[in-house]
Design a protein around this motif. Structure first.
Motif, PDB file in Angstrom:
ATOM      1  N   ILE A 119      10.127  -1.185  -4.009  1.00  0.00           N
ATOM      2  CA  ILE A 119      10.369  -0.276  -5.131  1.00  0.00           C
ATOM      3  C   ILE A 119      11.299  -0.935  -6.152  1.00  0.00           C
ATOM      4  O   ILE A 119      11.114  -0.783  -7.364  1.00  0.00           O
ATOM      5  CB  ILE A 119      10.916   1.080  -4.631  1.00  0.00           C
ATOM      6  CG1 ILE A 119       9.844   1.796  -3.794  1.00  0.00           C
ATOM      7  CG2 ILE A 119      11.356   1.958  -5.796  1.00  0.00           C
ATOM      8  CD1 ILE A 119      10.323   3.036  -3.064  1.00  0.00           C
ATOM      9  N   VAL A 120      12.273  -1.699  -5.676  1.00  0.00           N
ATOM     10  CA  VAL A 120      13.161  -2.440  -6.576  1.00  0.00           C
ATOM     11  C   VAL A 120      12.353  -3.426  -7.419  1.00  0.00           C
ATOM     12  O   VAL A 120      12.631  -3.620  -8.608  1.00  0.00           O
ATOM     13  CB  VAL A 120      14.274  -3.171  -5.780  1.00  0.00           C
ATOM     14  CG1 VAL A 120      14.985  -4.210  -6.634  1.00  0.00           C
ATOM     15  CG2 VAL A 120      15.279  -2.167  -5.234  1.00  0.00           C
ATOM     16  N   GLU A 121      11.326  -4.009  -6.825  1.00  0.00           N
ATOM     17  CA  GLU A 121      10.470  -4.951  -7.556  1.00  0.00           C
ATOM     18  C   GLU A 121       9.787  -4.292  -8.755  1.00  0.00           C
ATOM     19  O   GLU A 121       9.370  -4.978  -9.684  1.00  0.00           O
ATOM     20  CB  GLU A 121       9.418  -5.551  -6.622  1.00  0.00           C
ATOM     21  CG  GLU A 121       9.977  -6.531  -5.637  1.00  0.00           C
ATOM     22  CD  GLU A 121       8.953  -6.996  -4.609  1.00  0.00           C
ATOM     23  OE1 GLU A 121       7.800  -6.509  -4.621  1.00  0.00           O
ATOM     24  OE2 GLU A 121       9.311  -7.842  -3.777  1.00  0.00           O
ATOM     25  N   GLN A 122       9.677  -2.973  -8.742  1.00  0.00           N
ATOM     26  CA  GLN A 122       9.093  -2.226  -9.866  1.00  0.00           C
ATOM     27  C   GLN A 122      10.127  -1.947 -10.962  1.00  0.00           C
ATOM     28  O   GLN A 122       9.844  -1.241 -11.912  1.00  0.00           O
ATOM     29  CB  GLN A 122       8.518  -0.890  -9.388  1.00  0.00           C
ATOM     30  CG  GLN A 122       7.321  -1.007  -8.494  1.00  0.00           C
ATOM     31  CD  GLN A 122       6.831   0.369  -8.073  1.00  0.00           C
ATOM     32  OE1 GLN A 122       7.605   1.211  -7.638  1.00  0.00           O
ATOM     33  NE2 GLN A 122       5.540   0.583  -8.221  1.00  0.00           N
ATOM     34  N   MET A 140       0.828  -1.191   0.000  1.00  0.00           N
ATOM     35  CA  MET A 140       0.000   0.000   0.000  1.00  0.00           C
ATOM     36  C   MET A 140       0.876   1.261   0.000  1.00  0.00           C
ATOM     37  O   MET A 140       0.577   2.221  -0.701  1.00  0.00           O
ATOM     38  CB  MET A 140      -0.920  -0.005   1.218  1.00  0.00           C
ATOM     39  CG  MET A 140      -1.867   1.174   1.221  1.00  0.00           C
ATOM     40  SD  MET A 140      -2.871   1.364   2.709  1.00  0.00           S
ATOM     41  CE  MET A 140      -3.551  -0.236   2.952  1.00  0.00           C
ATOM     42  N   ILE A 141       1.952   1.228   0.771  1.00  0.00           N
ATOM     43  CA  ILE A 141       2.833   2.392   0.842  1.00  0.00           C
ATOM     44  C   ILE A 141       3.457   2.646  -0.526  1.00  0.00           C
ATOM     45  O   ILE A 141       3.483   3.772  -1.016  1.00  0.00           O
ATOM     46  CB  ILE A 141       3.928   2.176   1.904  1.00  0.00           C
ATOM     47  CG1 ILE A 141       3.289   2.085   3.286  1.00  0.00           C
ATOM     48  CG2 ILE A 141       4.959   3.288   1.864  1.00  0.00           C
ATOM     49  CD1 ILE A 141       4.181   1.466   4.308  1.00  0.00           C
ATOM     50  N   ARG A 142       3.933   1.571  -1.150  1.00  0.00           N
ATOM     51  CA  ARG A 142       4.547   1.710  -2.466  1.00  0.00           C
ATOM     52  C   ARG A 142       3.550   2.297  -3.463  1.00  0.00           C
ATOM     53  O   ARG A 142       3.881   3.170  -4.249  1.00  0.00           O
ATOM     54  CB  ARG A 142       5.055   0.359  -2.958  1.00  0.00           C
ATOM     55  CG  ARG A 142       5.724   0.452  -4.324  1.00  0.00           C
ATOM     56  CD  ARG A 142       6.142  -0.874  -4.845  1.00  0.00           C
ATOM     57  NE  ARG A 142       4.953  -1.598  -5.280  1.00  0.00           N
ATOM     58  CZ  ARG A 142       4.967  -2.845  -5.692  1.00  0.00           C
ATOM     59  NH1 ARG A 142       6.085  -3.524  -5.699  1.00  0.00           N
ATOM     60  NH2 ARG A 142       3.860  -3.431  -6.083  1.00  0.00           N
ATOM     61  N   THR A 143       2.318   1.847  -3.408  1.00  0.00           N
ATOM     62  CA  THR A 143       1.277   2.345  -4.305  1.00  0.00           C
ATOM     63  C   THR A 143       1.048   3.837  -4.090  1.00  0.00           C
ATOM     64  O   THR A 143       0.919   4.604  -5.043  1.00  0.00           O
ATOM     65  CB  THR A 143      -0.037   1.573  -4.085  1.00  0.00           C
ATOM     66  OG1 THR A 143       0.223   0.183  -4.313  1.00  0.00           O
ATOM     67  CG2 THR A 143      -1.118   2.039  -5.023  1.00  0.00           C
ATOM     68  N   ASN A 144       1.023   4.260  -2.847  1.00  0.00           N
ATOM     69  CA  ASN A 144       0.825   5.677  -2.540  1.00  0.00           C
ATOM     70  C   ASN A 144       2.000   6.544  -3.004  1.00  0.00           C
ATOM     71  O   ASN A 144       1.831   7.728  -3.277  1.00  0.00           O
ATOM     72  CB  ASN A 144       0.587   5.879  -1.050  1.00  0.00           C
ATOM     73  CG  ASN A 144      -0.754   5.344  -0.611  1.00  0.00           C
ATOM     74  OD1 ASN A 144      -1.666   5.165  -1.406  1.00  0.00           O
ATOM     75  ND2 ASN A 144      -0.878   5.054   0.675  1.00  0.00           N
ATOM     76  N   LEU A 145       3.182   5.951  -3.082  1.00  0.00           N
ATOM     77  CA  LEU A 145       4.364   6.692  -3.502  1.00  0.00           C
ATOM     78  C   LEU A 145       4.580   6.658  -5.011  1.00  0.00           C
ATOM     79  O   LEU A 145       5.449   7.350  -5.532  1.00  0.00           O
ATOM     80  CB  LEU A 145       5.612   6.120  -2.817  1.00  0.00           C
ATOM     81  CG  LEU A 145       5.697   6.276  -1.316  1.00  0.00           C
ATOM     82  CD1 LEU A 145       6.926   5.540  -0.789  1.00  0.00           C
ATOM     83  CD2 LEU A 145       5.744   7.737  -0.919  1.00  0.00           C
TER      84      LEU A 145
END
Length: 186
Positions: free
Chosen positions: A39-42, A1-6
């Motif tokens: 974020i690395v996974e993206q 969820m945090i990654r999505t918000n960022l």
């Protein structure tokens, strides 16, 4: 969820984030590390910078030496590439704190931090600083001014409400963007 918000921030040229807490209550290192991994996974190239000079921890999580790091780079930004260490996760790099300086406040001279940030922006997609507790020392105040936004970590039944409010007010007064709050339970 945090990654999505960022996500909107992470897709700009280079995102600079600060993860901190009002006081020394939570598990910032675990949260910072997991955020970097997500974020690395993206497909992003991520640098984690351990800015908690008095209590370094990121090198432990990634089983990296801490003989050289941020404190050395501040003395000579041109040596940053020598002190940034690749982790066992492709695309994830760590700049540990390095040796404890005689006067830790000297590390945070704005001009030197600006140079480091410029170097890192040219080489990474996302830079995440893990800062010390916000209300304990001024280090995180200086880092917040260098970053696009701040993520606060608070711990249930530990972090005092007045400390959270005081941190929020300071960040807003300095026009630092609070990207979110991570509320740890248990």
């Amino acid at each position: 969820m945090i990654r999505t918000n960022l996500e909107p921030l992470v897709h700009q040229q280079t995102a600079l984030l600060l993860v901190t807490s009002p006081s020394d209550d939570g598990e910032k290192s675990i949260i910072t590390s997991k955020l970097a991994l997500s974020i690395v996974e993206q497909g992003k190239k991520v640098l984690l910078v351990d800015g908690n000079i008095r209590k370094p921890s990121l090198n432990h999580w990634f089983k990296l030496p801490n003989e050289a790091g941020l404190t050395n780079v501040i003395d000579n930004v041109n040596e940053a590439f020598l002190n940034i260490q690749e982790t066992f996760v492709p695309g994830l790099f760590v700049l540990p704190t390095g040796p404890m300086p005689v006067n830790p406040a000297d590390v945070w001279m704005t001009g030197k931090i600006n140079e480091l940030v410029r170097y890192c922006e040219a080489n990474f997609d996302v830079i995440i600083f893990e800062g010390p507790p916000f209300l304990t020392v001024s280090d995180s105040h200086i880092l917040a001014n260098q970053c696009d936004g701040v993520i606060l970590v608070i711990k249930e039944n530990k972090t005092k409400k007045k400390d959270v409010i005081k941190t929020k007010e300071y960040l807003e007064r300095k026009n630092n963007q609070i990207l979110g709050v991570i509320y740890q339970t248990g």
